[in-house]
Design an enzyme around this catalytic site. Structure first.
Site, PDB file in Angstrom:
ATOM      1  N   SER A  30       0.814  -1.226   0.000  1.00 41.63           N
ATOM      2  CA  SER A  30       0.000   0.000   0.000  1.00 41.63           C
ATOM      3  C   SER A  30       0.846   1.274   0.000  1.00 41.63           C
ATOM      4  CB  SER A  30      -0.951  -0.004   1.204  1.00 41.63           C
ATOM      5  OG  SER A  30      -0.229  -0.128   2.417  1.00 41.63           O
ATOM      6  N   THR A  31       1.968   1.280   0.722  1.00 43.38           N
ATOM      7  CA  THR A  31       2.818   2.477   0.741  1.00 43.38           C
ATOM      8  C   THR A  31       3.528   2.635  -0.595  1.00 43.38           C
ATOM      9  OG1 THR A  31       3.140   2.071   3.101  1.00 43.38           O
ATOM     10  CG2 THR A  31       4.511   3.765   2.106  1.00 43.38           C
ATOM     11  N   ALA A  83       7.444  -1.782   4.424  1.00 40.49           N
ATOM     12  CA  ALA A  83       7.740  -2.848   5.389  1.00 40.49           C
ATOM     13  C   ALA A  83       6.517  -3.062   6.267  1.00 40.49           C
ATOM     14  CB  ALA A  83       8.947  -2.487   6.246  1.00 40.49           C
ATOM     15  N   ASP A  84       6.402  -4.278   6.784  1.00 37.24           N
ATOM     16  CA  ASP A  84       5.343  -4.567   7.755  1.00 37.24           C
ATOM     17  C   ASP A  84       5.804  -4.214   9.163  1.00 37.24           C
ATOM     18  OD1 ASP A  84       3.414  -5.694   5.873  1.00 37.24           O
ATOM     19  OD2 ASP A  84       4.916  -7.253   5.602  1.00 37.24           O
ATOM     20  N   GLY A  96       3.735  -9.216   3.758  1.00 33.89           N
ATOM     21  CA  GLY A  96       2.291  -9.168   3.969  1.00 33.89           C
ATOM     22  C   GLY A  96       1.517  -9.281   2.668  1.00 33.89           C
ATOM     23  N   GLU A 103      10.812  -9.328  -3.931  1.00 39.27           N
ATOM     24  CA  GLU A 103      11.324  -8.116  -3.285  1.00 39.27           C
ATOM     25  C   GLU A 103      12.796  -8.285  -2.918  1.00 39.27           C
ATOM     26  OE1 GLU A 103       7.072  -6.524  -1.409  1.00 39.27           O
ATOM     27  OE2 GLU A 103       8.417  -7.731  -0.171  1.00 39.27           O
ATOM     28  N   LYS A 121       4.710   1.267  11.777  1.00 38.71           N
ATOM     29  CA  LYS A 121       5.522   0.096  11.415  1.00 38.71           C
ATOM     30  C   LYS A 121       6.823   0.001  12.220  1.00 38.71           C
ATOM     31  CE  LYS A 121       2.684  -1.054   8.053  1.00 38.71           C
ATOM     32  NZ  LYS A 121       1.714   0.038   8.084  1.00 38.71           N
TER      33      LYS A 121
END
EC number: 5.3.1.6
Length: 219
Positions: A30-31, A83-84, A96, A103, A121
């Site tokens: 999402s980011t 990052a999660d 996630g 990645e 996070k």
């Protein structure tokens, strides 16, 4: 300021690291979607991108940005990803979105890894708030699960999810990851594991945190 607005702040700040006429590595999530949107505003400045997931590829193409195959690129100046979880040593849990293997591949091509996150996070110890994703060859799922239990984890099969590589994900709860480098190595040595979501051997070089006060840069 809500979480999405903080993600957008971090994504916008990452544009400062994009140099003209280069190929940019782009992760997923999402980011990163916010970064892809921002990258679209300067798409004529860059040659294109290498994307770490099919979902990111699709979004990039919608922005009119050329997507290169990782096999056609020898190195990247920067790789931008979310990052999660991220600790003070710039080590991360990722996966996630189930794109962890690709990645890691694209991150390994990059001279500089820029991690963009919102402040939620940040953790002191990896595994505090988010389970550890492990990508597994399907035929080894039960075998790997038993090994993860023996290591103290509580693996949960992520039902209905198949990675871009055709594999499955086990989300491992109850891991307090005090030594991320050693844990990353140990899990990757388990037969049937493709990779795990600890990014410690190749952590971030720069972290951009979206906060209510603005984008905070940690380098």
């Amino acid at each position: 300021m809500n979480q999405l607005e903080m993600k957008k702040l971090a994504a916008q700040a990452a544009l400062e690291y994009v140099t003209a006429d280069t190929i940019v590595g782009v992760g997923s999530g999402s980011t990163v979607n916010c970064f892809i949107e921002a990258l679209g505003t300067i798409k004529n400045k860059i040659q294109g991108v290498v994307a770490a997931s099919k979902a990111s590829e699709e979004l990039l193409r919608k922005q009119g940005i050329e997507v290169f195959n990782a096999n056609d690129v020898s190195s990247l100046d920067i790789y931008v990803d979310g990052a999660d979880e991220i600790n003070p040593q710039k080590m991360m849990i990722k996966g996630g979105g189930a794109a962890l293997t690709r990645e890691k591949i694209v991150a390994a091509l990059a001279k500089k890894f820029i991690c963009i996150v919102d402040s939620s996070k940040q953790v002191d110890v990896l595994g505090s708030t988010f389970p550890l994703p492990v990508e597994v060859i399907p035929m080894a799922r039960s075998q790997v699960g038993r090994k993860l239990v023996a290591l103290g984890g509580a693996p949960e099969y992520r039902e209905g999810v198949v990675t871009d590589n055709g594999n499955v994900i086990l989300d491992v709860h109850n891991f307090s990851i005090l030594n991320p480098v050693e844990m990353e190595k140990e899990l990757n040595n388990v037969a049937g594991v493709v990779t795990n979501g600890i990014f410690a051997l190749r952590g971030a070089d720069v972290v951009i945190v979206g906060t209510p006060e603005g984008a905070k840069i940690i380098d």
